[in-house]
Design an enzyme around this catalytic site. Sequence first.
Site, PDB file in Angstrom:
ATOM      1  N   LYS A 160       0.840  -1.218   0.000  1.00  0.00           N
ATOM      2  CA  LYS A 160       0.000   0.000   0.000  1.00  0.00           C
ATOM      3  C   LYS A 160       0.865   1.255   0.000  1.00  0.00           C
ATOM      4  O   LYS A 160       0.356   2.362   0.156  1.00  0.00           O
ATOM      5  CB  LYS A 160      -0.906   0.013   1.232  1.00  0.00           C
ATOM      6  CG  LYS A 160      -1.857  -1.167   1.331  1.00  0.00           C
ATOM      7  CD  LYS A 160      -2.686  -1.009   2.612  1.00  0.00           C
ATOM      8  CE  LYS A 160      -3.280  -2.306   3.067  1.00  0.00           C
ATOM      9  NZ  LYS A 160      -3.712  -2.235   4.468  1.00  0.00           N
ATOM     10  N   HIS A 200      26.816  -9.792   1.641  1.00  0.00           N
ATOM     11  CA  HIS A 200      26.037 -10.872   2.264  1.00  0.00           C
ATOM     12  C   HIS A 200      26.928 -11.394   3.397  1.00  0.00           C
ATOM     13  O   HIS A 200      27.548 -12.450   3.295  1.00  0.00           O
ATOM     14  CB  HIS A 200      25.759 -11.949   1.219  1.00  0.00           C
ATOM     15  CG  HIS A 200      24.723 -12.967   1.600  1.00  0.00           C
ATOM     16  ND1 HIS A 200      24.228 -13.100   2.881  1.00  0.00           N
ATOM     17  CD2 HIS A 200      24.094 -13.908   0.857  1.00  0.00           C
ATOM     18  CE1 HIS A 200      23.336 -14.089   2.889  1.00  0.00           C
ATOM     19  NE2 HIS A 200      23.234 -14.586   1.681  1.00  0.00           N
TER      20      HIS A 200
HETATM   21  N1   CP Z   1      23.056 -18.470  -0.316  1.00  0.00           N
HETATM   22  C1   CP Z   1      21.892 -17.786  -0.159  1.00  0.00           C
HETATM   23  O1   CP Z   1      21.857 -16.608   0.186  1.00  0.00           O
HETATM   24  O2   CP Z   1      20.800 -18.565  -0.443  1.00  0.00           O
HETATM   25  P1   CP Z   1      19.289 -18.051  -0.344  1.00  0.00           P
HETATM   26  O3   CP Z   1      19.091 -17.025  -1.448  1.00  0.00           O
HETATM   27  O4   CP Z   1      18.447 -19.285  -0.549  1.00  0.00           O
HETATM   28  O5   CP Z   1      19.077 -17.443   0.997  1.00  0.00           O
END
Ligand code: CP
Length: 309
Positions: free
Chosen positions: A86, A136
């Site tokens: 929204k 990450h």
């Molecule tokens: N390796 C990893 O980040 O996998 P997902 O995208 O499944 O979380």
Amino acid sequence: MRSGIGRSLVGIRGLRDGELEALLDLARALRARVRAGETLSELRGKTVALLFLEPSTRTRFSFEVAARRLGAECLVFSSDSSSTVKGETLLDTTRVLRSLGTDCIVVRHQASGVPHQLARRLELPLINAGDGINEHPTQALLDALTLQDRFGSLEGRTVAIVGDIRHSRVARSNCYALPRLGARVLVAGPGTLCPDELAALGVEVRHGIDEVLADADAVMMLRIQRERLGAGMVPSDAEYMRLYGLDAPRMSRLRPGAVVMHPAPMNRGVEIHDDVADSTASVIFRQAENGVFVRMAALLRAMQPGGLS
Ligand code: CP
């Protein structure tokens, strides 16, 4: 007002001296306790919100398992059924979650930098579960833990990262983490996906997979990130496998005792052949298993920083 940034984990690059090693030591200690059958309760009474605005299997579920193993409760956010559809901003969504008693927010987002921006404005610790092509951090932690399980110290070890380096937050976080732990990092991939500028990260850029295998104690294959690719950046799947994929003949050229890694999800037959993914050299599912323990460590650091060894 509390600032969340001190206990947040937005990237490997922002970790101070010793913090990377401390997180890995904590993950190992937690793993030993879990494997000994201990029930952990350090985060009993805490609530963790999981905001995944990009698809995920491993990261989302392992954060959920990690939080529950420490006694915390989880709020799992679904973007398609929340008020973001929204028009609510992500910052307002996170503020609502704070009002509801959330103690820590885990965020995955398709745009690079979103976790960092949120962490600066939120009064809660935040953990980056992957942002665009940036970082990450918990993936790099689980990769480092898996490599240390195999080799002990990474001093003098060489890790080759092969594939779509340009779009890989996994590669970027590993390029920050592995040299800090003593490893030499080689990167290889098509010129469009492995630009020479990556050398600025302190890694060696070699392009061809056949130029890195003989030097590698570990080879980390990466998925072609079609969701982030421009047209014409890679050849067909079959051509990519022929030029850059890891198959059994190529695997035989790795150093004795070398391991094969992949953050997954894998595109079998594109960057990695079944014979390799399912071989005894593959530690791909051990990486996933270690994901739970490094995420337990990241959650504990976020919400109980005094508990860090
Ligand atoms: N390796 C990893 O980040 O996998 P997902 O995208 O499944 O979380």
